[in-house]
Design a protein around this motif. Sequence first.
Motif: not given
Lengths: 386, 281
Positions: B10-14, B31-36, B40-46, B66-74
């Motif tokens: 998301g814009t604010g959290a992964v 499950k887990r939620v991480d505020r951005i 770097d959201p991509l590094q955070l996602a990893r 492994i499926a992404t959504t939101g701004d996770g295209e990259n």
Amino acid sequence: MSTADIIKRCEALYEDLHFSAAREWKAADPSRKVIGYMPVYVPEELIHAAGMLPLGIMGGGDQMEVIHGDAYYQSYICRIPRSTIELGIAKRLDFVDGMLFPSICDVIRNLSGMWKLMFPEVYVRYVDVPQNYRDDIGGAFYRQEMQELLEALEELGGRKVSEDDLRASITVYNENRALIRDLYRMRSETPWQVPSAELYLLSRAGLVLPVEEHNAMLRDYLASVVDEERPIKDNCRIVINGSFCEQPPLNLIKSIEMSGCYIVDDDYCLVNRWLKEEVPTDGDPLGNLAYAFLHNSADTAAKYAETEEDVGAQLVEIIKDTKAEGVIFAAPSFCDPALLWRPMLADKISEHNVPYISFKYAENSGQMAPIREQAGTFADSIKLWS
Amino acid sequence: MAITAGIDLGTGAVKTVLFRVDGDDVEWLGKRVDRIRNRDPLQLARRAFEELLEAQGMKEDEFDYIATTGDGENVAFSTGHFFSMTTHARGAIYLEPEARSVLDIGALNGKAIKVDERGKVLSYRMTSQCASGSGQFLENIARYLGIAQEEIGPLSKQADDPETVSSICAVLAETDVINMVSRGISAPNILKGIHLSMAGRLAKLLKVIKAGEGVTLMTGGLALDEGLVAALNEALVAQKLKLDAKGHPDSIYAGAIGAAIWGAFRHEKLQQQGGLAKAQQ
């Protein structure tokens, strides 16, 4: 050269609206001439055989602000003629000795007349194409068109062009077309390995480089890209249709693939793929080029279709050949040919149960969110519900 | 049977979730939620994915999709990406099977989605580009007022005379709020006014998509804002919509859940086609 280096070079060529590569080519020998041409297709072999450089002018893209060009056209006209005029007025084409305006639509036809008035020192020609596919009528007409063009180029270059010159040029362009076909085939078979943005940049490079250099670049890319380790994504396979004249911004192509669509065929930079098979190098070279145009050329809204059955027949064939799961009709705003053909093409593919979406763009479109939204939901609908 | 992960950038959290799906048998593994927060959201996602795997005692090669959504295209390690509308619809049906419409209110925009019982999107509408219907706007206002985000809902419910704010433009709305503060309007009345403004816009979206009747599940970062939920139900009554808007304790994961479940569906489909590489050729 590595894949990354090749693409970096292509990107630099794509962004260079001063056409430095063509300027350098011309500067290397004072007798050299450069002939610009607009989409969709001109027989580049003739220019090459005359010892000149064919230079594809695809408008100003999204990096050039159009100031003067807007004064020449009404608001309901597409952007490519405006930005092309801007290129001319801004002296970015001041090294170009001739300009060819192929038969695409009324706007481009009129631009040829405007160019004559605005740049009287430049050789300008409106390149007409057959509206009849009989060899003795349309073929004879088109052969005569090419003959006249060739004679004008001979006069401009100050030397005669022999049939052997033409045959040699056909040979080198046959190689170029074969390499482009290999590239498209590789993308269709392994779309994760050949991202469409890379393919597009490679294809665009061919519009500004000497064909021999482009052939070497294509060979290098085809050899190097197979070794790239690129992940396979669960995307759907789609065909782009309607983008044959004014080109979309590179970001639009990237956005479509990012949204979950592998582009497995398109009609960008069609000049490189217009003739679909090898042109014979024996016999009458102009006759062979005319025959190839009549019987083995690509299909677009800018090309006359003799019967209703012909409309969209190639698109259906492409969908089958590439195993595409859907079509994205992406046409420039105010592009009469593409937008008038779209409903007929849509009807044709609907008969084959092929889903599609449609949107419009301009060469300077900047807002990609709506495109991503449309392409993303389209990809999901194919992956989940088709 | 498929082991899948869903990652919602998301814009604010992964948001990251892990699932095991076997036909209709769906098991939520983690499950887990991480505020951005400027990372770097991509590094955070990893990192979030790796840490969640470690916490669950799982390995990446166990995953079928492994499926992404939101701004996770990259996200490089994903198998596929789904558009957020598609995933929120499916995630909402998982969390609330009775829901037939979804309001996804994220940091930058709000979306109303009409769904069927399978989680298929039937129609949708988004708020316009203006941010005044979004979580980011509410977060900014809370910061101006000096209150924590979790206080917004309870404070809003204490309002006795809410002030009207501009419902069109975030900039004008923020100016309205500054004026209200200088006029001595209480924080609860300001917040309730903002909630009512946002709720009015969201209710209109539900009307446009012809959401019908029944449960509207709220998803996204603002789904648990009880002040907004209350304001929305008021707006629904005012606009004569027979809908019951509610949040769910796991509403924030709806996008990630939908991605993971659709990932399992795709895995099965791809297996029938001989695997991912073959299906793509």
